[in-house]
Design a protein around this motif. Sequence first.
Motif, short mmCIF file in Angstrom:
data_model
loop_
_atom_site.label_atom_id
_atom_site.label_comp_id
_atom_site.label_asym_id
_atom_site.label_seq_id
_atom_site.Cartn_x
_atom_site.Cartn_y
_atom_site.Cartn_z
N ARG A 144 0.81 -1.22 0.00
CA ARG A 144 0.00 0.00 0.00
C ARG A 144 0.85 1.27 0.00
N ALA A 145 2.16 1.12 0.03
CA ALA A 145 3.08 2.26 -0.10
C ALA A 145 4.41 1.71 -0.58
N THR A 173 -5.80 3.93 0.79
CA THR A 173 -5.02 3.80 -0.43
C THR A 173 -5.82 4.17 -1.67
N LYS A 174 -7.08 3.80 -1.69
CA LYS A 174 -7.94 4.11 -2.84
C LYS A 174 -8.00 5.62 -3.05
N SER A 195 -15.11 15.97 -9.41
CA SER A 195 -16.47 15.48 -9.13
C SER A 195 -16.56 13.97 -9.37
N ASP A 196 -16.05 13.54 -10.52
CA ASP A 196 -16.11 12.12 -10.87
C ASP A 196 -15.36 11.26 -9.86
N LEU A 197 -14.16 11.69 -9.51
CA LEU A 197 -13.34 10.86 -8.63
C LEU A 197 -13.79 10.96 -7.18
N GLN A 198 -14.42 12.08 -6.81
CA GLN A 198 -14.99 12.17 -5.46
C GLN A 198 -16.14 11.19 -5.30
N ILE A 199 -16.94 11.05 -6.36
CA ILE A 199 -18.03 10.07 -6.33
C ILE A 199 -17.46 8.66 -6.21
N GLU A 200 -16.39 8.40 -6.96
CA GLU A 200 -15.75 7.08 -6.88
C GLU A 200 -15.18 6.83 -5.48
N ALA A 201 -14.53 7.84 -4.91
CA ALA A 201 -13.96 7.69 -3.57
C ALA A 201 -15.04 7.47 -2.52
N GLY A 255 -7.58 -0.01 2.57
CA GLY A 255 -7.01 0.28 1.26
C GLY A 255 -7.94 0.05 0.09
N ASN A 256 -9.27 -0.09 0.38
CA ASN A 256 -10.19 -0.30 -0.72
C ASN A 256 -11.54 0.37 -0.44
#
Length: 261
Positions: free
Chosen positions: A50-51, A205-206, A231-237, A260-261
Motif C-alpha cells: 500500500r506504499a 489507499t484508494k 467530481s467524478d473521482l470524489q463520487i468514486e472515492a 485500502g479499498n
Amino acid sequence: MSNNSIELKIENSVACISLNRPEVFNSFNREMALLLQKTLDDCDSNSSVRAIVITGNGKAFCAGQDLKEVTDSELNPGFRKILEEHYNPIIQKIRNIEKPIVAAVNGVAAGAGANIALACDIVVANEHASFIQAFSKIGLVPDSAGTFFLPRLIGFQKASALMMLGDKVTAPEALTMGMIYKIFPTALFDEEVKNLAINLAQMPTKAIGLTKRLLNQSMNNNLEQQLALESDLQIEASSSLDYNEGVTAFVEKRKPEFKGN
C-alpha cells in the motif's frame, strides 16, 4: 527478492525498493533499469503493498546513467534505447501506480537519479544528500522528465539555472526552494522514512491513488476539466469501503482502520 542490482523488502504493507550498485553510486545500467521496472510492476499488482519507498544502498541514492555502459562499444544500447526502454518507462510507472511512492534520498542524486526522485509523490532526504542536474557537465540535456517536474516544483527561472549550470543543490537548499518535502537527520533517517511509509500504508489507499490521478491530470487540464474530474473521482472515492470506515470512525470518535479499498 534480491537480484544483485535491485533489492525488495516488503513489511507492514510497505515495499522498500533499494538500488543496489553501491560500488558505482547506484548508477543505472540496463539490467538495473529493467529490473526496477519489473519490481515496480510487482509492487503495483501486489494488493498487500500500500506504499512504496525507493532508496539507494551505500553512500548514494543514484548517480544517474552508468557512463561505462554508454562508452563501451559492446555494451552501449544507445541513447534512444536507454531513454525509451529504461528511464521513460520508469517515470511513467512511478506516476501511474496509484499507490504513494516515496523517494528516500540517502545521498547524492544526480542526473537521471535526481529526476527519478523528483517524479515520486513525496521526496525526503538525508541531511547530507544533494541533487545535481549533471547533464550539462557532459554536453547532454536533462531527461527522465526533469524538464517537466523541476520547473513545476521550483519555478522556471530556478530550474533553468540549475539545468544549465549544473549546480549542486544541498538538502537544505532543496527544502527551501520547494524541491523536496522534508529533511531527516542522518542518525534517524531510516527510522523516519519507515515511519512515514507505514503511515502512508495505513491511510485510505484508494483515495490516495485517486488523488495521485487528479494531480497527474492537473498538469494538463484547464479549470473546468479539473473540476469535472474532481467530481467524478470524489463520487468514486465516496463509494469505497475506506470512506465508509472513515465516516463511521469520525462519528464514533475513534481512529479509523483503513483497508485500502
